[in-house]
Motif scaffolding. Structure first.
Motif, short mmCIF file in Angstrom:
data_model
loop_
_atom_site.label_atom_id
_atom_site.label_comp_id
_atom_site.label_asym_id
_atom_site.label_seq_id
_atom_site.Cartn_x
_atom_site.Cartn_y
_atom_site.Cartn_z
N UNK A 242 0.75 -1.19 0.03
CA UNK A 242 -0.01 0.07 0.13
C UNK A 242 0.94 1.15 0.21
N UNK A 243 1.97 1.11 0.93
CA UNK A 243 2.94 2.48 0.93
C UNK A 243 3.34 2.67 -0.33
N UNK A 244 3.88 1.61 -1.11
CA UNK A 244 4.36 1.78 -2.50
C UNK A 244 3.40 2.22 -3.26
N UNK A 245 2.40 1.94 -3.28
CA UNK A 245 1.35 2.27 -4.36
C UNK A 245 1.13 3.73 -4.21
N UNK A 246 0.92 4.15 -2.95
CA UNK A 246 0.68 5.66 -2.69
C UNK A 246 1.89 6.52 -2.98
N UNK A 247 3.08 6.21 -2.84
CA UNK A 247 4.35 6.80 -3.34
C UNK A 247 4.28 6.83 -4.71
#
Ligand code: DC
Length: 217
Positions: free
Chosen positions: A209-214
């Motif tokens: 999720x963090x990677x997608x947000x980034x």
């Protein structure tokens, strides 16, 4: 998105990969199955472990871990046989075999937009550009304990024997000349010794999720 899950025996790679893939609705490639498929094929067809024989393998079709064909021959029933266990470990040290498996897996991956690839060298060799490279680890005694509990029904080895097997497999995996088991420098390292499988899946899902947000910023 390609997510690789590597690590030594007994870290829960297969279960974590399956659960994670279910959550993401991605397919999973269990790379060990391909080494097992080649070993089972060689035994079944009584072929010698020779470069030409391996090169002549045109396709390895894995529909599930119960439906695997090599050059059109069904090898599904033998994938977990002890002799296949031993031979797959042995042939996984040969460059020609590693190249063949890498080539087949990369071709397979082209069919999907998203994928979980599980094994020993998925992040370090086969999918060097993976979006997330997970490396699962756990203490030797914990991994032996998990393997022992898994195999209890089959009643083969006692805990000390399982521990000795895993220690031996660790040495083989990490000391082989070609594609040894390593922790890629860009890996997301998780020590699962004190974790439940679901917690591990949760941690990886949060990371994704963090990677997608980034990525969307
Ligand atoms: O994960 P497994 O037990 O099904 O793997 C079968 C064999 O293949 C095992 O000896 C390790 C080897 N292997 C490998 O060398 N590289 C991979 N990426 C996956 C498995």
């Amino acid at each position: 998105m390609i997510i690789t899950i590597d690590g030594p025996a007994g870290t829960g790679k297969s279960t974590v990969s399956r659960l994670l893939a279910e959550r993401l609705s991605y397919p999973v490639i269990y790379s060990g199955l391909y080494y097992r498929a080649i070993a089972a094929y060689l035994i079944q067809e009584e072929l010698l472990v020779q470069v030409e024989v391996i090169k002549a393998i045109e396709n390895i079709v894995v529909k599930s871990d119960k439906e695997v064909k090599v050059n059109g021959k069904d090898v599904s029933s033998q994938l977990r046989a002890p002799e296949v266990d031993r031979l797959s470990s042995k042939i996984s040290q040969l460059l020609v075999v590693r190249e063949k498996v890498g080539e087949v897996i990369k071709k397979e991956a082209k069919n999907y937009e998203g994928l979980v690839a599980e094994g020993r060298d998925m992040g370090s060799v086969v999918f060097k550009d993976a979006d997330l490279k997970v490396y699962l680890d756990a203490s030797l005694s914990e991994r032996a304990h998990r393997r022992y509990l898994e195999d209890v029904g089959e009643g083969n080895l006692n805990l000390d024997e399982v521990l000795a097997e895993i220690r031996k497999r660790d040495e083989e995996d990490s000391q082989r000349k070609i594609s040894p088991l390593i922790i890629p420098s860009d890996a997301f390292y998780i020590d699962t010794t004190e974790m439940e499988v679901n917690q591990v899946v949760e941690v990886i899902t949060n990371k994704i999720t963090q990677l997608k947000v980034k990525g969307s910023r």
